[in-house]
Design a protein around this motif. Structure first.
Motif, PDB file in Angstrom:
ATOM      1  N   ILE A 403      -7.756  39.841  63.471  1.00  0.00           N
ATOM      2  CA  ILE A 403      -7.403  38.461  63.603  1.00  0.00           C
ATOM      3  C   ILE A 403      -6.685  38.086  62.035  1.00  0.00           C
ATOM      4  O   ILE A 403      -6.548  36.957  62.059  1.00  0.00           O
ATOM      5  N   ASP A 406      -2.357  38.659  59.772  1.00  0.00           N
ATOM      6  CA  ASP A 406      -1.244  37.725  59.127  1.00  0.00           C
ATOM      7  C   ASP A 406      -1.599  37.096  57.970  1.00  0.00           C
ATOM      8  O   ASP A 406      -0.658  37.665  57.247  1.00  0.00           O
ATOM      9  N   GLU A 407      -2.461  37.048  57.531  1.00  0.00           N
ATOM     10  CA  GLU A 407      -2.989  37.465  56.355  1.00  0.00           C
ATOM     11  C   GLU A 407      -2.986  38.492  55.226  1.00  0.00           C
ATOM     12  O   GLU A 407      -2.535  38.009  54.039  1.00  0.00           O
ATOM     13  N   GLN A 410       0.624  39.137  54.695  1.00  0.00           N
ATOM     14  CA  GLN A 410       1.290  38.131  53.675  1.00  0.00           C
ATOM     15  C   GLN A 410       0.367  38.188  52.031  1.00  0.00           C
ATOM     16  O   GLN A 410       1.720  38.521  51.521  1.00  0.00           O
ATOM     17  N   ASN A 413       2.766  41.150  51.279  1.00  0.00           N
ATOM     18  CA  ASN A 413       3.847  40.558  50.712  1.00  0.00           C
ATOM     19  C   ASN A 413       3.882  40.476  49.380  1.00  0.00           C
ATOM     20  O   ASN A 413       4.794  40.286  48.835  1.00  0.00           O
ATOM     21  N   GLU A 414       3.572  39.348  49.329  1.00  0.00           N
ATOM     22  CA  GLU A 414       3.682  38.519  48.019  1.00  0.00           C
ATOM     23  C   GLU A 414       2.324  39.395  45.998  1.00  0.00           C
ATOM     24  O   GLU A 414       3.442  39.519  45.464  1.00  0.00           O
ATOM     25  N   GLU A 417       5.853  41.550  46.326  1.00  0.00           N
ATOM     26  CA  GLU A 417       7.608  41.623  45.578  1.00  0.00           C
ATOM     27  C   GLU A 417       7.274  41.355  43.932  1.00  0.00           C
ATOM     28  O   GLU A 417       7.929  41.957  43.229  1.00  0.00           O
ATOM     29  N   LYS A 436      -8.767  40.535  47.785  1.00  0.00           N
ATOM     30  CA  LYS A 436      -8.782  39.491  48.318  1.00  0.00           C
ATOM     31  C   LYS A 436      -8.877  39.588  49.867  1.00  0.00           C
ATOM     32  O   LYS A 436     -10.116  38.403  50.254  1.00  0.00           O
ATOM     33  N   ILE A 440     -12.897  39.313  53.909  1.00  0.00           N
ATOM     34  CA  ILE A 440     -12.724  38.951  54.976  1.00  0.00           C
ATOM     35  C   ILE A 440     -12.563  39.532  56.444  1.00  0.00           C
ATOM     36  O   ILE A 440     -13.311  39.161  57.071  1.00  0.00           O
ATOM     37  N   LYS A 443     -15.838  40.506  57.250  1.00  0.00           N
ATOM     38  CA  LYS A 443     -16.822  38.902  57.623  1.00  0.00           C
ATOM     39  C   LYS A 443     -16.522  38.912  58.895  1.00  0.00           C
ATOM     40  O   LYS A 443     -17.288  38.648  60.003  1.00  0.00           O
TER      41      LYS A 443
ATOM     42  N   LYS B  73      -3.951  30.369  45.695  1.00  0.00           N
ATOM     43  CA  LYS B  73      -2.816  29.633  46.398  1.00  0.00           C
ATOM     44  C   LYS B  73      -3.188  28.141  46.739  1.00  0.00           C
ATOM     45  O   LYS B  73      -1.690  27.595  46.722  1.00  0.00           O
ATOM     46  N   ALA B 249       9.575  35.085  53.776  1.00  0.00           N
ATOM     47  CA  ALA B 249       8.452  35.160  54.444  1.00  0.00           C
ATOM     48  C   ALA B 249       8.038  33.284  53.615  1.00  0.00           C
ATOM     49  O   ALA B 249       8.502  32.963  52.755  1.00  0.00           O
ATOM     50  N   GLU B 254       8.113  34.763  45.142  1.00  0.00           N
ATOM     51  CA  GLU B 254       6.316  34.711  44.400  1.00  0.00           C
ATOM     52  C   GLU B 254       6.486  33.166  44.710  1.00  0.00           C
ATOM     53  O   GLU B 254       5.151  32.768  43.596  1.00  0.00           O
ATOM     54  N   ASN B 255       6.293  33.126  45.818  1.00  0.00           N
ATOM     55  CA  ASN B 255       5.938  31.673  46.277  1.00  0.00           C
ATOM     56  C   ASN B 255       5.500  30.570  45.472  1.00  0.00           C
ATOM     57  O   ASN B 255       5.193  29.688  45.488  1.00  0.00           O
ATOM     58  N   GLN B 266       0.504  27.114  57.036  1.00  0.00           N
ATOM     59  CA  GLN B 266       0.254  28.208  57.657  1.00  0.00           C
ATOM     60  C   GLN B 266      -0.880  28.737  57.420  1.00  0.00           C
ATOM     61  O   GLN B 266      -1.192  30.020  58.813  1.00  0.00           O
ATOM     62  N   SER B 270      -0.648  30.540  61.684  1.00  0.00           N
ATOM     63  CA  SER B 270      -0.307  30.852  61.769  1.00  0.00           C
ATOM     64  C   SER B 270      -2.111  32.697  61.278  1.00  0.00           C
ATOM     65  O   SER B 270      -1.742  33.130  61.348  1.00  0.00           O
ATOM     66  N   PHE B 271      -2.543  31.747  60.455  1.00  0.00           N
ATOM     67  CA  PHE B 271      -3.692  32.515  60.394  1.00  0.00           C
ATOM     68  C   PHE B 271      -4.930  32.651  61.083  1.00  0.00           C
ATOM     69  O   PHE B 271      -5.911  32.791  61.042  1.00  0.00           O
ATOM     70  N   LEU B 272      -4.790  31.015  61.793  1.00  0.00           N
ATOM     71  CA  LEU B 272      -5.720  30.471  63.217  1.00  0.00           C
ATOM     72  C   LEU B 272      -6.943  30.431  62.607  1.00  0.00           C
ATOM     73  O   LEU B 272      -7.717  30.229  63.118  1.00  0.00           O
TER      74      LEU B 272
END
Lengths: 446, 309
Positions: A403, A406-407, A410, A413-414, A417, A436, A440, A443, B73, B249, B254-255, B266, B270-272
């Protein structure tokens, strides 16, 4: 007195409108429920059941799906499949959450995890067991992507994979490189030979950019034998293999300079356009997917294909690669799950799989289809030959579905980078991700 | 006796008129309630739940808000949003005013200039963003070409995290046509009389601007600042396209262009995490609400309405 009366009736009127509007929305959902329950109660009469089959493809590709559905419709008269294209994941999400789910859906594989765990996707285990459907015939790396934990929520309809090195043949010849690199260490040396700078230090051509065309947080760890969880809910993105894979990518940035690569990148043409860097001789090597540069890969094409290099110290990781299947699933709230399942099995049969793969220029997901002469002998599949062969490799892997996929991606990815640019160390980057994401994941396990 | 009948008669008529009026606006009222008020109220409920869009929402109280208070974030996205508000919105309003002042002068081809300055506004945000990405291209972009001639440093506009926000702000100047036109309308409402009187008194152009023009158009400035604030805090499309069009993305390098609304999107789609996203939406609402009130309160000091000065 007069004023307050007016206000009161205004409030009354407003609340009446609100109640009416709520009633209306409640009503519409009730009606739908009633319709669906009466729909399933007509067992004795064998009427043709129409099922909705959605795909996210543009019109051209959707037409190919339509052709297969038409053949299915002609082969029997119990089920009529209606195809609807251009339904991307946002539209699918809206339809499914709004209670107007189609019966069977093609989607991106990373949507299966989140939607399944949210209860929107039908678990197929029971039907698989009941009908003795043989799941072992599916390429494991592709089927694994359809699972959350051990439960199967869908099947791949085709797959894509990244496990090759594409290189510009002329650049190799000009640089005096006679054979594509076999190990990652050789690749790094070749990349240096292929890189040129002008008088003022600007890069004019480059051997390799590890995050072109995107930062790949799945491909690279697989090449180094990494993983993202241990199957029991413990996240493993900060293990040595994963960290090594980022350090390797970062070494290119160290060698060619952050600014230099960034500047060169911003001036590169878009992929598969006439300004494409690997076609125009600006970029020496890149990660190869089976559906890229089909027209430029033949004997006379500009692009050579080789297995993607492996770490010198770990020859057992030869032929590793990333699998990214296209998924199909049955929404939990679909009205005709049985019919959808029947059609799904049809789509998974060998002949249909081969037809689908040829039509889309993709790789079939049945192991036995990979050797079928109908597939291998097809003229259109010639350029895919190396890929079809390597689709049998046991070193193919993919990212675990969940679930929080995507998080997780992501977050990887962050941090990757930052590590590529040397702002933090690869180990720090991956530790941050696990820190991080582990809560999650915990949970979710509860 | 007769008087009371008359009174109740007029009351009844007033009520009837109210109902007729409501009936006439009922389609709009209905739309407002169903498509605006209802979702807004529902989101307030969702903000107190754990909700993934498919399952039923689970009550978690203020957990989402507590988590949000610790979300690094979120603070980054808020910083980016405030950055683009301060360095984007205010200079852009000032720029629009300068252009409007120029366009308000009696020059030849006035209407042609007005059209030209307004034209970019008609380009959709997405098309405009894609166009600007070419102008801002570090290697082949027109902007760096010009900077090169002038022997100025040529930044990597789209890929260097330091420059991505300034790129968006630069692009924003291009789309100030609407603001300009509104200022122009306000400028033309300033009575000529004042300027004549000031001329007789020997006022300089700057004195005329500062003592006549600026106060006279201050209600328009207030309106533009408030609308701009709300718009800035919802900044989305351009930031989204800048990252997406570069094959990056969401959030860009770097956001650096992860704006609050983009992070909200998002989180939700994306994260629902609909509950969390709803909480974010309410926090945004409160922030914008407070800022609007602050602007309103201070406006007493610098906004003048017709003839009050």
């Amino acid at each position: 007195m007069k004023k307050s009366r007016g206000k009161k009736s205004l409030i009354l009127f407003t609340s009446l409108m609100l109640v009416a509007s709520m009633g209306l929305s409640a009503c519409s959902s009730k009606e739908k429920d009633a319709a669906s329950s009466s729909g399933s109660g007509d067992a004795p009469k064998k009427e043709t059941v129409e099922i909705q089959f959605w795909n996210p493809f543009e019109t051209d590709r959707s037409k190919k799906v339509e052709k297969i559905a038409e053949e299915f419709n002609a082969s029997q008269n119990e089920i009529k499949v209606k195809v609807l294209g251009n339904q991307d994941d946002q539209k699918q999400l809206t339809a499914i959450s709004g209670g107007a789910a189609p019966d069977i859906v093609i989607t991106y594989w990373n949507k299966v995890g989140p939607w399944a765990e949210a209860g929107a996707v039908l678990n197929l285990d029971e039907m698989i067991k009941r009908d003795n459907f043989d799941t072992s015939q599916i390429i494991p790396a592709a089927l694994d992507r359809m699972k959350v934990g051990d439960k199967i929520y869908g099947f791949p309809i085709s797959m894509s994979m990244a496990n090759k090195l594409f290189y510009n043949k002329k650049m190799f010849a000009d640089a005096g490189i006679t054979a594509p690199p076999e190990t990652l260490e050789q690749m790094f040396e070749d990349a240096k030979k292929l890189t040129e700078k002008d008088g003022s230090g600007n890069i004019t051509q480059i051997g390799f950019i590890p995050d072109y065309p995107w930062i790949d947080n799945v491909f690279w760890p697989i090449i180094f034998g990494g993983s993202w969880d241990d199957g029991n809910g413990k996240l493993t993105a900060n293990q040595k293999a994963n960290v090594d894979s980022i350090a390797y990518q970062a070494s290119y940035y160290k060698e060619f300079g952050n600014e230099g690569i960034a500047k060169f990148k911003s001036g590169m043409g878009k992929m598969e356009t006439p300004q494409d860097p690997i076609l125009t001789g600006k970029l020496g090597m890149m990660i190869g997917w089976e559906n890229w540069y089909i027209d430029n890969r033949g004997e006379n094409g500009e692009i050579g294909v080789a297995p993607f290099p492996y770490p010198e110290a770990q020859p057992e990781l030869k032929n590793a690669g990333m699998v990214s299947p296209v998924a199909m699933f049955i929404p939990a709230k679909g009205k005709h799950p049985e019919e959808a399942w029947k059609f799904m099995q049809y789509l998974l049969s060998e002949d249909v799989q081969i037809e689908y793969a040829i039509a889309h220029g993709s790789i079939p997901i049945l192991t036995k289809a990979l050797d079928n002469p109908k597939l291998t002998g097809n003229e259109k599949m010639k350029t895919l030959k190396d890929f079809l062969e390597s689709a049998k490799s046991p070193n193919l892997k993919g990212f675990p579905n969940s679930i929080y996929i995507d998080e997780y991606l992501q977050s990887l990815n962050e941090e990757t980078e930052k590590a590529l640019l040397g702002k933090i160390s690869p180990q720090e980057a991956m530790d941050t991700v696990v820190q991080k994401m582990q809560p999650i994941a915990d949970k979710d396990k509860k | 006796m007769a008087a009371t009948t008359l009174q109740s008669e007029s009351k009844r008529r007033a009520r009837k008129r109210l109902y007729t009026g409501l009936l006439f606006i009922s389609p709009w009222l209905f739309g407002l309630l169903v498509f605006q008020l209802l979702p807004i109220m529902t989101s307030l409920y969702y903000s107190l739940t754990d909700f993934n869009l498919f399952g039923s929402p689970e009550w978690v109280g203020v957990d989402n808000f507590v988590a949000l208070a610790h979300d690094k974030k979120m603070y980054l996205s808020l910083y980016n949003t405030i950055f683009i508000t301060i360095f984007g919105l205010f200079p852009q309003i000032a720029f629009a005013l300068v252009i409007a002042l120029l366009l308000n002068r009696d020059v030849k081809g006035k209407s042609l200039y007005r059209t030209i300055y307004f034209l970019p506004t008609l380009v959709p945000a997405i098309a405009g963003s894609l166009l600007w990405m070419w102008l801002l291209n570090a290697q082949y972009g027109l902007i760096n070409e010009v900077l090169g001639y002038l022997h100025l440093p040529a930044p990597n506009w789209l890929l260097d995290p330091k420059w991505t926000k300034p790129s968006l702000i630069l692009m924003g100047f291009w789309g100030t046509g609407t603001t300009t036109i509104m200022y122009l309308a306000a400028l033309q409402d300033v009575p000529k009389l004042y300027y004549e009187a000031a001329s007789i008194d020997g006022a300089s152009p700057w004195q005329k601007f500062w003592n006549i023009t600026f106060p006279a158009i201050s209600p328009m400035t207030l309106f533009l600042v408030i609308m701009g604030l709300i718009g800035s805090f919802q900044y989305f499309s351009q930031g989204y396209i800048f990252a997406d069009g570069n094959g990056q993305a969401i959030g860009g390098p770097e956001n650096s262009i992860l704006f609050y609304a983009i992070y909200l999107y998002q989180t939700a789609f994306s994260f629902l995490k609909m509950g969390y996203a709803s909480a974010m939406a309410w926090v945004l609402f409160v922030i914008v609400f407070i800022l609007t009130i602050i602007v309103f309160k201070t406006s007493a000091k610098w906004v003048y309405y017709g003839g009050e000065k």
